[in-house]
Design a protein around this motif. Structure first.
Motif, mmCIF file in Angstrom:
data_model
loop_
_atom_site.group_PDB
_atom_site.id
_atom_site.type_symbol
_atom_site.label_atom_id
_atom_site.label_comp_id
_atom_site.label_asym_id
_atom_site.label_seq_id
_atom_site.Cartn_x
_atom_site.Cartn_y
_atom_site.Cartn_z
ATOM 1 N N MET A 1 18.710 61.506 -73.812
ATOM 2 C CA MET A 1 18.821 61.202 -72.386
ATOM 3 C C MET A 1 18.893 59.685 -72.185
ATOM 4 O O MET A 1 18.145 58.938 -72.800
ATOM 5 C CB MET A 1 17.619 61.772 -71.627
ATOM 6 C CG MET A 1 17.641 61.478 -70.131
ATOM 7 S SD MET A 1 16.155 62.079 -69.276
ATOM 8 C CE MET A 1 16.391 63.843 -69.412
ATOM 9 N N ARG A 2 19.800 59.243 -71.324
ATOM 10 C CA ARG A 2 19.874 57.820 -71.005
ATOM 11 C C ARG A 2 18.622 57.384 -70.255
ATOM 12 O O ARG A 2 18.104 58.114 -69.421
ATOM 13 C CB ARG A 2 21.093 57.547 -70.135
ATOM 14 C CG ARG A 2 22.435 57.702 -70.862
ATOM 15 C CD ARG A 2 23.564 57.653 -69.870
ATOM 16 N NE ARG A 2 24.874 57.532 -70.493
ATOM 17 C CZ ARG A 2 26.017 57.571 -69.839
ATOM 18 N NH1 ARG A 2 26.024 57.732 -68.529
ATOM 19 N NH2 ARG A 2 27.163 57.446 -70.480
ATOM 20 N N THR A 15 10.346 53.418 -55.875
ATOM 21 C CA THR A 15 10.301 54.881 -55.804
ATOM 22 C C THR A 15 11.659 55.456 -55.433
ATOM 23 O O THR A 15 12.111 56.465 -56.000
ATOM 24 C CB THR A 15 9.248 55.328 -54.778
ATOM 25 O OG1 THR A 15 7.966 54.846 -55.176
ATOM 26 C CG2 THR A 15 9.204 56.850 -54.674
ATOM 27 N N ALA A 16 12.328 54.813 -54.477
ATOM 28 C CA ALA A 16 13.662 55.279 -54.082
ATOM 29 C C ALA A 16 14.648 55.152 -55.246
ATOM 30 O O ALA A 16 15.427 56.077 -55.518
ATOM 31 C CB ALA A 16 14.156 54.488 -52.882
ATOM 32 N N LEU A 17 14.589 54.014 -55.950
ATOM 33 C CA LEU A 17 15.486 53.822 -57.093
ATOM 34 C C LEU A 17 15.223 54.857 -58.180
ATOM 35 O O LEU A 17 16.153 55.380 -58.799
ATOM 36 C CB LEU A 17 15.322 52.415 -57.654
ATOM 37 C CG LEU A 17 15.853 51.272 -56.781
ATOM 38 C CD1 LEU A 17 15.409 49.922 -57.349
ATOM 39 C CD2 LEU A 17 17.377 51.326 -56.673
ATOM 40 N N SER A 23 17.625 61.864 -60.231
ATOM 41 C CA SER A 23 18.494 62.931 -59.729
ATOM 42 C C SER A 23 19.819 62.971 -60.471
ATOM 43 O O SER A 23 20.515 63.982 -60.470
ATOM 44 C CB SER A 23 18.752 62.750 -58.231
ATOM 45 O OG SER A 23 19.574 61.607 -57.978
ATOM 46 N N ALA A 24 20.175 61.849 -61.115
ATOM 47 C CA ALA A 24 21.416 61.781 -61.899
ATOM 48 C C ALA A 24 21.161 62.029 -63.383
ATOM 49 O O ALA A 24 22.072 61.864 -64.193
ATOM 50 C CB ALA A 24 22.080 60.423 -61.703
ATOM 51 N N GLY A 25 19.943 62.393 -63.741
ATOM 52 C CA GLY A 25 19.649 62.758 -65.119
ATOM 53 C C GLY A 25 19.115 61.666 -66.002
ATOM 54 O O GLY A 25 19.037 61.841 -67.222
ATOM 55 N N TYR A 26 18.715 60.527 -65.422
ATOM 56 C CA TYR A 26 18.185 59.431 -66.222
ATOM 57 C C TYR A 26 16.668 59.556 -66.384
ATOM 58 O O TYR A 26 15.974 60.042 -65.472
ATOM 59 C CB TYR A 26 18.498 58.085 -65.575
ATOM 60 C CG TYR A 26 19.968 57.743 -65.535
ATOM 61 C CD1 TYR A 26 20.596 57.156 -66.625
ATOM 62 C CD2 TYR A 26 20.735 58.022 -64.402
ATOM 63 C CE1 TYR A 26 21.951 56.845 -66.590
ATOM 64 C CE2 TYR A 26 22.088 57.717 -64.359
ATOM 65 C CZ TYR A 26 22.689 57.133 -65.453
ATOM 66 O OH TYR A 26 24.020 56.836 -65.420
ATOM 67 N N VAL A 109 23.810 54.816 -58.528
ATOM 68 C CA VAL A 109 24.089 55.744 -59.631
ATOM 69 C C VAL A 109 25.440 55.443 -60.263
ATOM 70 O O VAL A 109 25.588 55.433 -61.490
ATOM 71 C CB VAL A 109 24.037 57.202 -59.126
ATOM 72 C CG1 VAL A 109 24.559 58.165 -60.188
ATOM 73 C CG2 VAL A 109 22.602 57.566 -58.740
ATOM 74 N N MET A 110 26.448 55.180 -59.435
ATOM 75 C CA MET A 110 27.775 54.916 -59.976
ATOM 76 C C MET A 110 27.819 53.598 -60.752
ATOM 77 O O MET A 110 28.448 53.507 -61.803
ATOM 78 C CB MET A 110 28.810 54.897 -58.855
ATOM 79 C CG MET A 110 28.966 56.215 -58.129
ATOM 80 S SD MET A 110 29.222 57.606 -59.241
ATOM 81 C CE MET A 110 29.109 58.968 -58.077
#
Length: 317
Positions: A1-2, A15-17, A23-26, A109-110
């Motif tokens: 996992m990254r 917390t937001a970050l 949520s993107a799998g990190y 995320v992008m």
């Protein structure tokens, strides 16, 4: 996992970050000071560092230290909204990209995903034995690198599953291949960190203009692919036109235009219709994109799966 390490003194922001990236799998770690960041960095060597530049945390100094110790770890600097010269400051600190608040999930995320792709491509180039394709090794954003990225592999698996469902339940699927017209000319005046941020903005613009069930991933610098389940030709053409117009509102590149190639599979009850696969959807979209570019760009062209000829064999997805 990254993995990602966030150096941010404000708990609400960190917390937001963290939520954005998890949520993107990190896998995400959080620290609030430069000292903690360096200790965590040296102990665990995260895949990427996100460092805030604020009154209570000098992200630029942290970036310099990290780059001195591990230049192959990407660093994304985060600036306050009032910062007037983020590009010059981030370049001076040696950062690979920067973002200016307020920070949106899609953009963060992008941008992180693009940095991972860039550094993984560079690592692949460095691992190439001397004498093997040196001309390709000089192009870290070549399509073959991005097309083997985890995001693109995820898209392939998703589309293969959707193709099977489409055949069974008789619903349409669309594939849109997008490429910025003369992007290298538009990006030439920008520094490396600003280039990455602009590419992230472009991808965020695409994602925000589409539905939650649609998937858009980059496959090279300036080229993206969007998969739209339950979308027939007319609906996909409407989406493409909306994207074409929105690209022109991108503030950093006001003259940017977009060419697109669209391929669609619409199952019918009629016998004799060709089977469909990920490969032929991509080939059709690529051919349509070439037509759009040959016609001058700033347009969408459409390609449809032909009827199955008796001598042809169906292709399985």
């Amino acid at each position: 996992m990254r993995s990602a390490l966030i150096a941010e003194p404000s708990p609400p922001v960190s917390t937001a970050l963290r939520k954005f990236l998890e949520s993107a799998g990190y896998e995400v770690g959080i620290v609030s000071t430069s000292g903690e960041a360096l200790r965590e960095f040296r102990a665990r060597s995260p895949g990427i560092l996100l460092a805030s530049q604020s009154a209570s945390l000098d992200g630029e100094a942290l970036c310099r230290q990290v780059k001195e110790e591990s230049p192959d770890i990407p660093v994304l600097l985060l600036y306050m909204p009032e910062e007037e010269h983020p590009e010059q400051r981030s370049v001076g600190a040696g950062a690979d990209a920067f973002l200016v608040g307020p920070l949106k999930r899609t953009t963060v995320v992008m941008c992180v995903g693009l940095l991972f792709q860039l550094f993984e491509a560079r690592a692949a180039v460095q691992a190439t034995p001397p004498g093997e394709a040196p001309e390709e090794a000089e192009a870290p954003n070549r399509r073959t690198d991005a097309a083997s990225s985890p995001d693109f592999e995820f898209l392939k698996r998703l589309l293969l599953m959707e193709v099977k469902r489409s055949r069974r339940y008789r619903y349409p699927i669309s594939l849109l291949l997008l490429e910025m017209d003369r992007l290298s000319e538009h990006l030439a005046p920008l520094g490396p960190s600003r280039r990455t941020a602009v590419l992230a903005e472009i991808l965020a613009l695409f994602v925000e203009a589409m539905r939650d069930i649609d998937v858009t991933v980059p496959i090279s610098e300036g080229r993206f692919v969007s998969f739209m389940p339950h979308t027939a030709k007319d609906g996909a053409l409407m989406v493409a036109e909306r994207l074409r117009q929105r690209v022109k509102t991108l503030a950093p590149l006001p003259d940017l235009t977009l060419s697109m190639g669209l391929s669609v599979f619409e199952p019918t009850a009629a016998r004799g219709q060709t089977q469909v696969s990920f490969g032929n959807l991509m080939r059709d979209a690529s051919e349509a994109l070439r037509k759009a570019q040959a016609a001058g760009g700033d347009r969408v062209e459409f390609s449809e799966r032909a009827k199955l000829e008796p001598r042809d064999k169906p292709q399985e997805g």
